[in-house]
Design a protein around this motif. Structure first.
Motif, PDB file in Angstrom:
ATOM      1  N   UNK A   6      34.197  73.962  53.234  1.00  6.87           N
ATOM      2  CA  UNK A   6      33.815  75.130  54.028  1.00  6.87           C
ATOM      3  C   UNK A   6      34.971  76.119  54.114  1.00  6.87           C
ATOM      4  N   UNK A   7      34.680  77.332  54.534  1.00  5.25           N
ATOM      5  CA  UNK A   7      35.719  78.345  54.658  1.00  5.25           C
ATOM      6  C   UNK A   7      36.694  77.968  55.764  1.00  5.25           C
ATOM      7  N   UNK A   8      37.911  78.507  55.668  1.00  6.66           N
ATOM      8  CA  UNK A   8      38.965  78.250  56.645  1.00  6.66           C
ATOM      9  C   UNK A   8      39.472  79.583  57.177  1.00  6.66           C
ATOM     10  N   UNK A   9      40.105  79.583  58.343  1.00 13.39           N
ATOM     11  CA  UNK A   9      40.609  80.841  58.913  1.00 13.39           C
ATOM     12  C   UNK A   9      41.617  81.522  57.987  1.00 13.39           C
ATOM     13  N   UNK A  10      41.544  82.820  57.924  1.00 15.71           N
ATOM     14  CA  UNK A  10      42.500  83.585  57.130  1.00 15.71           C
ATOM     15  C   UNK A  10      43.710  83.955  57.986  1.00 15.71           C
ATOM     16  N   UNK A  11      44.829  84.184  57.307  1.00 15.88           N
ATOM     17  CA  UNK A  11      46.029  84.621  57.994  1.00 15.88           C
ATOM     18  C   UNK A  11      46.866  83.517  58.603  1.00 15.88           C
ATOM     19  N   UNK A  12      46.469  82.257  58.402  1.00 13.06           N
ATOM     20  CA  UNK A  12      47.238  81.125  58.932  1.00 13.06           C
ATOM     21  C   UNK A  12      48.153  80.597  57.831  1.00 13.06           C
ATOM     22  N   UNK A  13      49.458  80.451  58.093  1.00  8.59           N
ATOM     23  CA  UNK A  13      50.348  79.877  57.079  1.00  8.59           C
ATOM     24  C   UNK A  13      49.877  78.486  56.675  1.00  8.59           C
ATOM     25  N   UNK A  14      49.943  78.187  55.373  1.00  6.33           N
ATOM     26  CA  UNK A  14      49.428  76.925  54.850  1.00  6.33           C
ATOM     27  C   UNK A  14      50.510  76.223  54.038  1.00  6.33           C
TER      28      UNK A  14
END
Length: 253
Positions: free
Chosen positions: A222-230
């Protein structure tokens, strides 16, 4: 410094192992509570939900959390979005630890599915003896398929509606390639269904399926939040925490 790890995965436990014990560091791991006897990480452990992003934000403030790591399963659902919203509300730095997804190789016969429902629709065209490794929570999607026979592998017994022709195998990874080869042979499996969980603990089934020339239905993440460091591995996540601990003014107070 107080660090909260949203966990329940092998990677989350590894981060806790890398960080604990450490002087001046309070480490809390949060587990969803869906497994009765989970493998507990070192440090403090809490079990159960927070009550959405607002509840999590309140917990971050009350417990004076200085850093949040989202190391949940790639298919954990909405928790990653709740973590991003809560971190923003509580002004707590957030890092996502996401294991790399699987990539098909030469000889793989993979069939992409955007959801469990899509996997159930394409499944009857690919085989009749199914090795289903998508977990115990989504079996209702396959309950209307009366012709295929399912071998369902999960850590705990399934809940809710299940396929009418089914055998349950209770087991927990990591799994070996020899073991997966024997499982496919013994149960005369002709199609495999899996989620793109990534990692190495359950990947041998993919190699065994390729060797046997079997089709594999792979459900996309599924999609994941954008803008979060990974970051992609526990060592990098632990290093992120150490870097924040050494930075002046890191503590939320």
């Amino acid at each position: 410094m107080h660090v909260l790890i949203l966990g329940g995965t092998t990677e989350a436990r590894r981060v806790a192992e890398l960080l604990h014990p450490a002087p001046g560091l309070r480490l809390t791991s949060s587990l969803a509570g869906r497994v009765a006897s989970p493998r507990l990480p070192p440090g403090e452990v809490r079990v159960g939900g927070f009550g959405g992003s607002g509840g999590l934000a309140g917990w971050l403030r009350e417990q004076r959390v200085d850093a949040l790591i989202d190391a949940t399963h790639p298919f954990a659902g909405t928790i990653s979005f709740h973590a991003a919203e809560a971190a923003a509300m509580a002004h707590v730095p957030l890092l996502a630890l996401r294991r790399p997804g699987w990539v098909p190789g030469e000889g793989d016969d993979w069939h992409d599915a955007g959801s469990l429902e899509e996997a159930a629709r394409v499944l009857p065209m690919l085989g009749h003896r199914v090795f289903l490794t998508t977990g115990r929570m989504g079996l209702a999607v396959f309950s209307g398929l009366e012709t295929p026979w399912f071998l369902v592998r999960s850590v705990e017994p399934p809940e809710g509606p299940c396929p009418p022709r089914m055998e349950v195998l209770l087991d927990r990874g990591p799994f070996t390639l020899d073991g997966e080869r024997e499982l496919l042979r013994r149960h005369r499996i002709d199609v495999v269904v899996t989620k793109d969980s990534g990692g190495t603990a359950t990947a041998p089934k993919l190699t065994a399926a390729r060797e046997a020339g079997l089709p594999v239905v792979v459900v996309r993440r599924p999609s994941a939040p954008e803008g979060v460091p990974v970051v992609r591995d526990p060592d990098a996540a632990a290093e992120w925490v150490r870097g924040r601990a050494q930075s002046p003014g890191v503590h939320s107070g």
